[in-house]
Design a protein around this motif. Structure first.
Motif, PDB file in Angstrom:
ATOM      1  N   ASP A 276     -58.307 -29.402  13.542  1.00  0.00           N
ATOM      2  CA  ASP A 276     -59.271 -28.673  12.718  1.00  0.00           C
ATOM      3  C   ASP A 276     -60.703 -28.971  13.182  1.00  0.00           C
ATOM      4  O   ASP A 276     -61.144 -30.113  13.117  1.00  0.00           O
TER       5      ASP A 276
ATOM      6  N   SER B  86     -63.527 -28.284  11.934  1.00  0.00           N
ATOM      7  CA  SER B  86     -64.516 -28.586  10.893  1.00  0.00           C
ATOM      8  C   SER B  86     -64.393 -30.016  10.419  1.00  0.00           C
ATOM      9  O   SER B  86     -65.377 -30.720  10.249  1.00  0.00           O
ATOM     10  N   THR B  87     -63.126 -30.435  10.177  1.00  0.00           N
ATOM     11  CA  THR B  87     -62.919 -31.764   9.602  1.00  0.00           C
ATOM     12  C   THR B  87     -62.363 -32.747  10.630  1.00  0.00           C
ATOM     13  O   THR B  87     -62.422 -33.952  10.423  1.00  0.00           O
TER      14      THR B  87
ATOM     15  N   ALA C  66     -59.229 -33.007  11.221  1.00  0.00           N
ATOM     16  CA  ALA C  66     -57.853 -33.341  10.829  1.00  0.00           C
ATOM     17  C   ALA C  66     -56.879 -32.935  11.929  1.00  0.00           C
ATOM     18  O   ALA C  66     -57.061 -31.892  12.574  1.00  0.00           O
TER      19      ALA C  66
ATOM     20  N   THR D 135     -67.683 -29.944  14.686  1.00  0.00           N
ATOM     21  CA  THR D 135     -68.790 -30.498  13.920  1.00  0.00           C
ATOM     22  C   THR D 135     -68.876 -31.992  14.234  1.00  0.00           C
ATOM     23  O   THR D 135     -67.930 -32.585  14.753  1.00  0.00           O
TER      24      THR D 135
ATOM     25  N   LYS E 169     -68.807 -34.337  12.146  1.00  0.00           N
ATOM     26  CA  LYS E 169     -67.805 -35.017  11.331  1.00  0.00           C
ATOM     27  C   LYS E 169     -66.439 -34.988  12.033  1.00  0.00           C
ATOM     28  O   LYS E 169     -65.738 -35.996  12.119  1.00  0.00           O
ATOM     29  N   ALA E 170     -66.086 -33.806  12.534  1.00  0.00           N
ATOM     30  CA  ALA E 170     -64.810 -33.671  13.237  1.00  0.00           C
ATOM     31  C   ALA E 170     -64.823 -34.511  14.517  1.00  0.00           C
ATOM     32  O   ALA E 170     -63.824 -35.154  14.851  1.00  0.00           O
TER      33      ALA E 170
ATOM     34  N   LYS F 146     -64.061 -38.074  13.645  1.00  0.00           N
ATOM     35  CA  LYS F 146     -62.675 -38.292  13.239  1.00  0.00           C
ATOM     36  C   LYS F 146     -61.734 -38.191  14.445  1.00  0.00           C
ATOM     37  O   LYS F 146     -60.839 -39.027  14.610  1.00  0.00           O
TER      38      LYS F 146
ATOM     39  N   PRO G  68     -69.639 -26.914   8.093  1.00  0.00           N
ATOM     40  CA  PRO G  68     -69.994 -27.663   6.884  1.00  0.00           C
ATOM     41  C   PRO G  68     -71.478 -28.029   6.773  1.00  0.00           C
ATOM     42  O   PRO G  68     -72.224 -27.913   7.734  1.00  0.00           O
TER      43      PRO G  68
ATOM     44  N   THR H 277     -69.205 -26.515   3.426  1.00  0.00           N
ATOM     45  CA  THR H 277     -68.020 -27.352   3.323  1.00  0.00           C
ATOM     46  C   THR H 277     -66.984 -26.736   2.388  1.00  0.00           C
ATOM     47  O   THR H 277     -65.789 -26.913   2.557  1.00  0.00           O
TER      48      THR H 277
END
Ligand code: ADP
Ligand code: MG
Ligand code: MG
Length: 891
Positions: A263, A265-266, A268, A357, A359-360, A363, A413, A514
């Motif tokens: 993903d 955006s996140t 995941a 992003t 954030k992604a 992660k 987001p 988001t």
């Protein structure tokens, strides 16, 4: 012989991923996937060197190129058993651009090339579907004419609409083979009328037309703008990929789609993508039909009713999912892939490291370290320091009331508030005028890039998570909501409406990228935090970096925030900021307006206890970490009352007349205050000011040491020093106060006295000055200003011209001028350290939080950089990358 063309297909390739400079990203990865044994339609890549050759030689081609292209075509023909221009079993190709970095400003892909009045019959026969053949032909004519011959799409779209009206049908799917044949005839007439020439029937002419258009698009305005925004050199050039066509539009067992292996955006670890049944090319990203989800999980998460590919084509989906894992294991990074399914068979058309992003990115990097795909060093090197900015901004206050008027897809987001505008040009214009704007479009296209760049956030009413708006916004780190279907946009009227609620141009909206929520007005925000993956990656960065990171802070709030973000001390506490607050400004003004030393000392006596309290608070928060305090720096007139009411108040407070105040203010007027009576010059004129500040500092040290039993070592910094003598005189004042306070308090006081280096003379005389200074802090805002003789406050009006004309590569106040100012810094470091080995060196200008400047500081051997609290994590990461040998280019 020079090699200009590289073939791929049938499980092998002449190129590979390591050749992206020559083959462009797309070509290099098509070759790589081919070698990996993935199902890639065969093709060849014309190198980026041809692009440069072409532009350097008056749009000609290298003499060997023609034969190499012919050989490439022959290879494809052999693999597929089809012939380019063959009337019975025609080979069709796509012509695709592909530079080293992915560039949305480039030419659009031309599909179905090789079709003409004869081969269309062959395609009808070989596919057993005449309707499909004519549908493909009309798509080709429109695409080729638009991209290569510059005939607007609308001519074709209008003709198609008229035809449908004639036939009384609404959907393209209602049109039969004969209808498409008639439309093709009409399209050819349109082309002849608009260009004065018939549509090219000869496949080789078509091919060279498309190849030339790709190379020319490297020089179009869109591409040039994109290169400027992303610092891509013109010399990179683009490659051209010619590849056998596969068809996602041959029926219900066909599809085309795009996906991310995680993903974007996140971050995941979920397969994430969209597809359309019976569709071709850019249909998925164009936002014309709303695409369906790849996975059941994705479908449920977005509350969609349309069936997922996992359900519709389970077998092909299984193959795609296996390829997803294979690609990630191979590239050791998240991939962005494009695929097509032709009659139940899967083909891979592209893979690249996916944009994500911040954030992604964090992660994914942390997860991949856990899974053993990459090590910590690589994880740290992969994150773009500046991108962390996205995570260091306030987010919407969860407690604030949200007047949600509609919801769209959470495409990128973050929170953004601004006035709505409907065109990219307007967005740019308003942003220049200092307005915060939200760009609202039905969908965006590469022409909108400048407006997206200028906007706080982007809202579109059509398109999916992989639409142009979504992809570009994620790349820019801008909040974006896409596909907000309930939003009606009327650009002409300048309104946006949702079921009765009308928002007009210039009114405020807030976007939560988001959640996908669109809200009326401006919604308040809360401060960000450093936790989870972010904190973990930062801890790894700290393992590698050797450069210290401090923050510029004077208030307890800022100092607290700086510590939360990992600052190891304060590199710049500007004491004058403490002078403005509340009632103390009255005493400060009294001090400035005083006639003689006696009166000045009385006023200073009022300020001192307040200043002492400031330092107590700061020392307590910083708990033994170093704190550099700069004594009073700005010209005094900055503190004077400006309005009539203020003057009257001050007159009353200190018991003089307004006229007298005006007279004093006039006396303080300076023609060039930045080069006037400021910095150490104030200390020389009024030593009692620095004496008071030193006393406040030492009394605070004594108080905190007594209370906490821990040594506090302040670093007292004298600004704007040009000569050693200035520093010596001020150091004597400070030493005197220290010994007095030491005796009175019974505390042992340790401290350093140092200077800012912010004048070229100071940098050059660093050897001499270091004889007295125990540390240097480069004040690069002033040092830039004084080195260039360029006023920071007045340069905005012409700096842009300087950048456009290539005189300055960047704004020297934002990113250090390494050649000039940098050389002065290097000279000062060398001379200073020679005179005093172990001299502590730091930088405290805005540049301390700019990654490129941080790299320089690391190389120059500084001990630390100091920047705004919100940039501390960026500086930590940049410093780690500098220690690891520089940032990693993933694209
Ligand atoms: P971009 O650089 O904008 O992604 P591409 O060159 O990837 O452009 O082409 C866009 C789309 O065109 C691809 O995603 C794919 O759907 C389609 N396409 C390109 N080449 C082929 C091909 N050989 N066969 C079928 N579809 C193709
Ligand atoms: Mg494109
Ligand atoms: Mg593509």
């Amino acid at each position: 012989m020079a090699k200009w063309v590289y073939c791929f297909g049938d499980g092998k390739a002449e190129g590979g991923a390591e050749m992206r400079n020559l083959l462009g990203g797309k070509g290099a990865n098509l070759a790589e996937m081919s070698s990996l044994g993935l199902p890639v339609p065969p093709g060849f890549t014309i190198t980026t060197e041809v692009c440069n050759w072409h532009h350097a030689n008056n749009s000609a081609y290298p003499p060997e190129l023609k034969d190499e292209v012919e050989a490439g075509l022959a290879t494809i023909e052999k693999i597929l058993g089809a012939g380019f221009g063959d009337a019975n079993n025609p080979l069709l190709v796509s012509v695709r651009s592909g530079a080293r970095a992915s560039m949305p400003g480039m030419m659009d892909t031309v599909l179905n090339l090789g079709l003409n009045d004869r081969t269309v019959l062959g395609l009808g026969k070989s596919s057993g579907d005449e309707r499909f053949a004519y549908d493909s032909y009309r798509r080709f004519i429109q695409m080729y004419s638009n991209v290569v011959l510059d005939v607007g799409h609308h001519y074709f779209e209008e003709a198609l609409e008229l035809k449908k009206e004639d036939l009384g049908v609404h959907m393209d799917t209602d049109l039969k083979a004969d209808d498409w044949r008639a439309i093709v005839a009409q399209y050819k007439k349109i082309v002849e009328k608009r260009t004065g020439k018939p549509f090219p029937q000869e496949p080789r002419e078509q091919l060279w037309g498309a190849v030339g258009a790709v190379f020319n698009s490297w020089m179009n305005q869109r591409a040039i703008t994109y290169r400027r925004l992303h610092a891509i050199p013109e010399s990179w050039g683009t490659a051209v990929n010619v590849q056998a066509m596969v068809f996602g539009n041959m029926g219900e067992d066909c599809a085309t789609g795009v996906a991310f292996t995680r993903d974007p955006s996140t971050g995941a670890n979920l397969f994430y993508g969209e597809y359309l049944v019976n569709a071709q090319g850019e249909d998925v990203v164009a936002g014309i039909r709303t695409p369906q989800h790849l996975t059941v999980q994705g479908k449920l998460a977005q509350k969609s009713d349309a069936p997922a590919m996992e359900e519709v084509m389970p077998e092909v989906f299984g193959q795609l999912d296996a390829i997803r894992h294979k690609l990630e294991a191979h590239y050791r990074d998240m991939q962005d892939i494009e695929f097509t399914v032709q009659r139940g068979k899967l083909y891979m058309l592209q893979t690249r490291n996916g944009k994500r992003t911040a954030k992604a990115a964090l992660k994914i990097a942390v997860d991949m370290v856990r899974d053993g795909l990459i090590d910590k060093k690589e994880a740290v090197a992969r994150i773009v320091p500046a991108s962390l900015d996205q995570l260091l901004h306030p987010t919407l206050d969860p407690k604030a009331t949200r007047k949600v008027i509609a919801k769209g897809l959470p495409a990128s987001p973050g929170a953004a508030s601004g006035k709505i505008v409907f065109t990219a040009d307007e967005a740019e214009k308003q942003a220049r005028a200092g307005e915060k704007v939200i760009l609202v479009r039905r969908e965006t296209s590469p022409e909108d890039i400048h407006g997206m760049n200028a906007a706080q956030g982007i809202l579109t009413s059509t398109g999916g998570m992989t639409s142009h708006a979504a992809v570009v916004a994620r790349g820019m780190g801008k909040p974006c909501i896409a596909g907000a279907g309930d939003v009606r946009i009327d650009g002409a009227a300048g309104t946006l409406s949702v079921r009765g609620t009308v928002v007009k141009t210039g009114e405020f909206l807030t976007l939560d990228g988001t959640t996908g929520e669109i809200m009326l007005g401006v919604v308040p925000t809360v401060q960000p935090e450093l936790s989870g993956d972010f904190a973990e990656l930062m801890a790894w960065a700290d393992e590698f970096r050797t450069l210290g990171i401090r923050a510029n802070a004077e208030t307890p709030t800022d100092a607290g925030q700086a510590r939360k973000f990992g600052a190891e001390g304060i590199g710049l506490c500007r004491t004058e900021h403490m002078f403005f607050e509340g009632e103390r400004i009255v005493a400060v003004r009294e001090m400035i307006l005083a006639d003689d030393e006696k009166a000045r000392r009385i006023a200073l006596g009022k300020i001192q206890p307040m200043q002492r309290q400031d330092f107590v608070a700061l020392f307590e928060i910083m708990a033994g970490l170093p704190v550099t305090i700069r004594l009073l720096d700005p010209p005094l007139h900055e503190f004077l009352p400006k309005t009539q009411a203020d003057m009257e108040q001050v007159a009353k407070d200190i018991g003089v007349s307004v006229t007298e105040i005006e007279a004093r203010a006039n006396k303080l007027h300076e023609f060039n205050p930045m080069l006037g009576h400021r910095g150490v010059r104030l200390g020389i004129s009024y030593p009692e000011i620095y004496e008071m500040q030193a006393r406040a500092i030492f009394e605070a040290v004594a108080e905190v040491q007594k209370k906490h039993g821990k040594t506090v070592i302040p670093e007292i910094m004298i600004p704007l020093v040009a000569t050693r003598k200035e520093l010596d005189l001020m150091k004597a004042v400070i030493d005197q106060v220290a010994s007095e306070v030491g005796q009175l308090s019974g505390e042992k006081l340790e401290y350093l006295v140092g200077t800012m280096i912010e004048l070229p003379r100071a940098a050059l005389r660093a050897g001499d000055i270091a004889g007295s200074a125990e540390f240097f802090s480069f004040g690069t805002n002033d040092l830039t200003q004084t080195t260039f003789g360029l006023s920071r406050d007045d340069s905005a009006s012409f700096l842009e011209k300087y950048q456009q004309r290539g005189i300055f590569e960047h704004d020297p106040f934002a990113s250090l001028d390494i050649e000039g100012v940098g050389e002065l810094i290097e000279i000062a470091c060398e001379r200073g350290r020679k005179a005093r080995p172990g001299l502590k060196l730091g930088i405290c200008g805005e540049h301390g939080g700019d990654p490129a400047s941080v790299f320089f500081c690391h190389k120059a051997g500084l001990d630390y950089v100091s920047c705004s609290p919100y940039r501390v994590p960026i500086a930590r990461l940049a410093a780690a990358q500098a220690a690891l040998g520089g940032p990693l280019k993933t694209e």
